[in-house]
Motif scaffolding. Structure first.
Motif, PDB file in Angstrom:
ATOM      1  N   PRO B 528       0.820  -1.226   0.000  1.00  0.00           N
ATOM      2  CA  PRO B 528       0.000   0.000   0.000  1.00  0.00           C
ATOM      3  C   PRO B 528       0.848   1.269   0.000  1.00  0.00           C
ATOM      4  CG  PRO B 528      -0.234  -1.186   2.074  1.00  0.00           C
ATOM      5  CD  PRO B 528       0.544  -2.066   1.168  1.00  0.00           C
ATOM      6  N   LEU B 529       2.084   1.139   0.553  1.00  0.00           N
ATOM      7  CA  LEU B 529       2.943   2.332   0.628  1.00  0.00           C
ATOM      8  C   LEU B 529       3.381   2.832  -0.748  1.00  0.00           C
ATOM      9  CD1 LEU B 529       5.367   1.956   3.656  1.00  0.00           C
ATOM     10  CD2 LEU B 529       3.883   3.899   3.098  1.00  0.00           C
ATOM     11  N   VAL B 530       3.475   1.873  -1.714  1.00  0.00           N
ATOM     12  CA  VAL B 530       3.941   2.261  -3.055  1.00  0.00           C
ATOM     13  C   VAL B 530       3.010   3.325  -3.643  1.00  0.00           C
ATOM     14  CG1 VAL B 530       4.282   1.473  -5.431  1.00  0.00           C
ATOM     15  CG2 VAL B 530       5.080   0.072  -3.501  1.00  0.00           C
ATOM     16  N   ALA B 531       1.704   2.951  -3.643  1.00  0.00           N
ATOM     17  CA  ALA B 531       0.750   3.890  -4.221  1.00  0.00           C
ATOM     18  C   ALA B 531       0.625   5.144  -3.359  1.00  0.00           C
ATOM     19  CB  ALA B 531      -0.599   3.200  -4.383  1.00  0.00           C
ATOM     20  N   LEU B 532       0.678   4.890  -2.010  1.00  0.00           N
ATOM     21  CA  LEU B 532       0.540   6.028  -1.089  1.00  0.00           C
ATOM     22  C   LEU B 532       1.633   7.070  -1.325  1.00  0.00           C
ATOM     23  CD1 LEU B 532      -0.221   4.733   2.544  1.00  0.00           C
ATOM     24  CD2 LEU B 532      -1.316   6.646   1.361  1.00  0.00           C
ATOM     25  N   ARG B 533       2.841   6.632  -1.291  1.00  0.00           N
ATOM     26  CA  ARG B 533       3.966   7.560  -1.310  1.00  0.00           C
ATOM     27  C   ARG B 533       4.179   8.137  -2.710  1.00  0.00           C
ATOM     28  NH1 ARG B 533      10.182   6.645   0.223  1.00  0.00           N
ATOM     29  NH2 ARG B 533      10.854   8.708  -0.485  1.00  0.00           N
ATOM     30  N   SER B 534       4.218   7.208  -3.716  1.00  0.00           N
ATOM     31  CA  SER B 534       4.440   7.699  -5.076  1.00  0.00           C
ATOM     32  C   SER B 534       3.302   8.622  -5.511  1.00  0.00           C
ATOM     33  CB  SER B 534       4.558   6.523  -6.046  1.00  0.00           C
ATOM     34  OG  SER B 534       5.622   5.692  -5.645  1.00  0.00           O
ATOM     35  N   GLY B 535       2.076   8.228  -5.101  1.00  0.00           N
ATOM     36  CA  GLY B 535       0.922   9.075  -5.457  1.00  0.00           C
ATOM     37  C   GLY B 535       0.996  10.426  -4.775  1.00  0.00           C
ATOM     38  N   ALA B 536       1.308  10.409  -3.479  1.00  0.00           N
ATOM     39  CA  ALA B 536       1.367  11.659  -2.726  1.00  0.00           C
ATOM     40  C   ALA B 536       2.467  12.568  -3.283  1.00  0.00           C
ATOM     41  CB  ALA B 536       1.620  11.349  -1.252  1.00  0.00           C
ATOM     42  N   GLU B 537       3.601  11.992  -3.615  1.00  0.00           N
ATOM     43  CA  GLU B 537       4.706  12.781  -4.169  1.00  0.00           C
ATOM     44  C   GLU B 537       4.311  13.383  -5.530  1.00  0.00           C
ATOM     45  OE1 GLU B 537       8.645  10.692  -2.178  1.00  0.00           O
ATOM     46  OE2 GLU B 537       8.266  10.472  -4.348  1.00  0.00           O
ATOM     47  N   LEU B 538       3.598  12.549  -6.315  1.00  0.00           N
ATOM     48  CA  LEU B 538       3.144  13.028  -7.636  1.00  0.00           C
ATOM     49  C   LEU B 538       2.248  14.252  -7.466  1.00  0.00           C
ATOM     50  CD1 LEU B 538       2.949  12.542 -10.730  1.00  0.00           C
ATOM     51  CD2 LEU B 538       0.946  11.123 -10.241  1.00  0.00           C
ATOM     52  N   LEU B 539       1.293  14.108  -6.539  1.00  0.00           N
ATOM     53  CA  LEU B 539       0.368  15.218  -6.319  1.00  0.00           C
ATOM     54  C   LEU B 539       1.113  16.430  -5.760  1.00  0.00           C
ATOM     55  CD1 LEU B 539      -2.780  13.456  -4.774  1.00  0.00           C
ATOM     56  CD2 LEU B 539      -2.388  14.151  -7.131  1.00  0.00           C
TER      57      LEU B 539
END
Lengths: 123, 741
Positions: B528-539
């Motif tokens: 879950p951290l992959v999407a969480l972190r990469s997504g948050a950084e993207l945003l």
């Protein structure tokens, strides 16, 4: 440029797709190794394949082995997309990964885009 | 020698000189008969030596000339020939029949006179015939008497020499016998020598030596003087009854002129040559009688003498010494053999790790060492109630198969275990606890059973039956007890070893589970951290470049993955609480159909599924509301993830429980997965990341259901699909309500 994202986690595919599209890269995505091979067999050859390793069924290594042993797909540049930072130490990487690129998850937007573009150019 | 001497005086003188010079009685007697014949001008002169005073039997005869009809011979004389011996005076007869037969041989003249000294008879002198002579003159008689007196002296001297010689040879024989004993030769050989020497010394026809064995039988039985063919006809050696028994029982010599006159005489075996005179002495040492030495039929006399008895007693003493030493040697050798066997057992034990083989070795060795027909070893289970292993020796597999189930360790075997003491029996059936043995079991008589004890705890028993050739001895018991102690150590060691091995295996499993846990949890947390972190950084980094719809999708993914992370952490915490016994459940009565319905409503995954509710309205269950919700959610979500519609939910009452079934129509579970379905961190081999999950779901389901007092299990669908069954307690099954019913 067109990238095929192969990953069993839908939300990971989602973030990768949004990231690449924001950089002007076209993205197709599938959720398993089987689907990836079907996609290729149907003649949809991407410029770069972003390939998750740990997947149920046909995993990333199997997909890579299929590509490398098939003349039609051997030249497709592959970016290995993995949570395991030590992937370069794996026996499979030594066997199959020489001409591949690696991006570790969680990924940085710039790194992913740069690696995908580099893979496409070198190929 | 002067030649002028009177011929009679001269002959007497010569005879006397010969007597002085010559020790051989025959030479002297030949001179005597020669002189008498010459001086009396007789046809025949015979001098007979008699055996003894009473027998009047001629045992040796020296003759000059030839008697009419050759009637004078060794043996008991009759008729006129007996008269000088009986009447003890000179008998002078003319033209007489020499035997009691009136028409038998006759003598023209007969002179017979006793040969005696100090009125003790030594023999008889016969003078027959004489050319032209009528009756012997008084002078003839005087001459004959003078020579007879010389002969008596000669005979006495000869006997004296013989006696001295015999003493010497007796001494030599005794020395030989003692030497044989002292040289520590084979005891049988020593006894052979003693029997032979005894027979020779006392001049007996038969001699025998018997060693007392089991039940008074004489074994071995050594004899001399009997023809082997006769021995064979007689058959078995004597069992030591009658007079022989009197010798050994009373422990003192028995001397008889006629064996058959003894009150204990039982006669002798068929084919046995007749026995008259008898001398039997016990073989005794330190007050113990080991057997007897006896002789029969003294040849040179009617009965055995004091000297014979003394001599045979001395020889018997030597025989007893030899026997006693042989027995002591056997005991020492027995002890050495026992030590060697124990050493062998010990080696077998130390060299062998497999406890079954160790015990088999001990059983086999015990049987061999005490020479028993059967041996067996029973090992009690850890509770000490039933035999968990039974190892035997001496019975073939086929017989074992016929006997049937293993012994339960009752009866005498049980008594060995309960009493914690060895039991040794002449006959198994004699013991009060005896319960008999199974049909088809070969008969058992003598018995030796010892407990296998370790630090006061009885681990089983070792027993042997049917000792060959008798009953078990105290030595057998010692030996078997020592082996039993070894067996107990082997069993205890094997148990300790098995326990340690289980412990190590368990620790290894726990260690492996921990490793797998770390690997699984780290993967589950990272995903879950992959999407969480990469997504948050993207945003955070390029919000302005993103399509607003896609940015929204990324945000939604972030929310989903945070929720997933939350669920995982909650599951881990719940499990941790269960492990520590800190899970708190609050039980209440829930209407099952309504409760399942509400749970279905809350699951968006099931909105498009074909779900068939077949739960009766009226069923209530007792459970914790929150955790039963977790259970249902887990099972329903699993069905959507792994199964296929239609999903059938049904319930029925079974015993004191309501059994809820969640059945889908998907492919069902791999049988390999079925085994470990409710274990922690276990996910199907094909599952991987395709389905979100912690590998903890079903482990939690099981823990929750069990906390309600229920049970959960899996049944493969018929013909397809997976079916999870949850048994939940009925509200009525509360004990206090039951009493009201």
């Amino acid at each position: 440029m067109r990238v095929l994202v192969v990953d069993d986690e839908p939300d990971v595919r989602l973030v990768a797709r949004v990231t690449l599209k924001a950089a002007g890269i076209e993205v197709d995505e599938v959720g398993s190794g089987e689907e990836a091979l079907v996609r290729l067999a149907d003649g949809n050859i991407p410029d770069v394949m972003l390939l998750d390793i740990r997947m149920p069924g046909i995993d990333g290594w199997e997909v890579l082995r299929s590509l490398r042993s098939n003349g039609a797909f051997a030249a497709i540049p592959v970016v290995i997309f993995t949570a395991h930072a030590s992937v370069r130490d794996a026996d499979e990487f030594k066997e199959l990964g020489q001409r591949s690129y690696v991006v570790t998850k969680p990924f940085q937007r710039d790194e992913l885009i740069a690696t995908v573009q580099q893979a496409a150019v070198v190929a | 020698m002067p030649t002028s001497l009177d011929p009679t005086a001269r002959a007497l003188l010569e005879a006397n000189l010969a007597l002085a010079e010559d020790r051989d009685v025959h030479t002297v007697l030949e001179r005597v008969v020669g002189s008498v014949r010459r001086l009396l001008d007789a046809e025949y002169v015979g001098l007979g030596i008699t055996a003894d005073e009473a027998a009047l039997r001629i045992i040796d005869l020296v003759e000059a000339g030839r008697s009419p009809g050759d009637v004078i011979e060794e043996g008991t004389p009759t008729g006129p020939l007996a008269r000088p011996l009986i009447e003890r005076t000179a008998i002078r007869l003319h033209d007489v029949a020499l035997t009691s037969d009136p028409i038998g041989p006759r003598a023209p003249t007969f002179l017979g006179l006793p040969v005696q000294r100090s009125d003790r008879l030594r023999g008889v002198l016969y003078v027959i015939g004489g050319v032209g002579q009528s009756l012997h003159t008084d002078r003839d008689v005087e001459v004959a008497e003078a020579f007879a007196a010389q002969a008596a002296i000669a005979i006495d001297n000869a006997r004296l020499y013989d006696a001295v010689d015999q003493r010497a040879s007796m001494s030599a024989a005794l020395v030989r016998a003692v030497g044989a004993v002292a040289s520590e030769r084979d005891p049988e050989e020593v006894l052979d020598t003693i029997v032979e020497v005894a027979r020779k010394l006392v001049d007996a026809e038969f001699a025998a030596l018997g060693v007392l064995g089991e039940d008074g039988v004489l074994d071995p039985f050594i004899h001399v003087g009997m023809d082997p063919a006769v021995v064979q006809r007689i058959g078995d050696p004597p069992v030591g009854e009658g007079v022989l028994r009197a010798v050994t029982v009373e422990g003192r010599p028995v001397r008889l002129e006629d064996l058959t006159e003894h009150p204990a005489s039982v006669g002798f075996p068929e084919h046995h040559p007749p026995m008259t005179s008898f001398l039997g002495v016990p073989l005794r040492i330190a007050g113990e009688v080991l057997g007897n030495l006896y002789l029969t039929n003294k040849r040179s006399g009617s009965e055995f003498t004091d000297a014979d008895e003394e001599l045979v007693t001395a020889l018997a003493g030597q025989a007893a010494v030899a026997l006693d030493r042989a027995r002591a040697d056997a005991r020492v050798q027995g002890t050495v053999a026992q030590l060697r066997s124990l050493l062998r057992a010990n080696l077998a034990l130390t060299g062998e790790l497999d406890p079954d083989r160790v015990l088999q070795t001990i059983v086999d060795l015990s049987r061999e060492l005490v020479d028993a027909e059967y041996a067996a070893l029973g090992v009690l289970d850890q509770d000490g109630e039933a035999l968990e292993a039974f190892i035997h020796s001496g019975i073939d597999a086929e017989t074992v198969g016929r006997i049937g189930p293993l012994p339960e360790g009752r009866g005498v075997l049980g008594a060995v275990i309960v009493g914690k003491r060895p039991i040794r029996l002449r006959d198994l059936a004699d013991h009060p606890a005896s319960v008999g043995f199974p049909g088809h079991h070969p008969p058992m008589s003598s018995f030796l059973g010892v407990p296998l004890a370790y630090h006061g705890k009885v681990l089983g028993n070792l027993y042997l039956t049917n000792k060959r050739g008798g009953e078990f001895t105290a030595e057998d018991e010692d030996l078997v007890s020592a082996l039993a102690a070894q067996a107990a150590v082997a069993i205890e060691n094997a148990r300790v070893y098995a326990h340690e091995r289980d412990l190590v295996e368990r620790l290894r499993e726990v260690g492996q589970m921990k490793t797998e846990f770390v690997s699984l949890v780290s993967h589950e947390l990272r995903t879950p951290l992959v999407a969480l972190r990469s997504g948050a950084e993207l945003l955070a980094g390029s919000m302005e470049h993103l399509d607003p719809v896609e940015a929204g999708e990324v945000l939604a993914a972030i929310v989903r993955q945070s929720t997933r992370l939350q669920l995982l952490i909650d599951n881990l915490l719940d499990l941790s609480r269960i492990d520590q016994g800190r899970l708190k459940v609050s039980m209440s009565v829930l209407p099952l159909r309504a409760f399942v319905g509400a749970t279905l409503e809350s699951l968006p995954q099931l909105q498009d599924w074909d779900v068939r509710m077949e739960i009766p309205d009226e069923l209530d269950v007792r459970a914790d509301e929150f955790y039963l919700g977790q259970v249902l959610t887990n099972l329903l979500v699993n069905a959507t993830n792994y199964g296929a519609p239609p999903l059938v939910l049904s319930a029925r009452v079974e015993d004191d429980a309501v059994v809820l079934e969640v059945r889908d129509h998907g492919p069902g579970l791999d049988p390999i997965v079925e085994q470990q379905l409710f274990d922690r961190f276990v996910r199907g081999p094909q599952t991987g990341d395709a389905v979100p999950g912690s590998g903890l779901g079903l482990a939690l389901v099981q823990a929750y259901v069990e906390s309600f007092g229920g049970r959960v299990w899996y049944e493969s669908g018929d013909p397809e699909g997976a079916c999870f069954c949850v048994a939940l307690p009925l509200p009525q099954s509360e004990p206090e309500l039951e009493e009201d019913l």
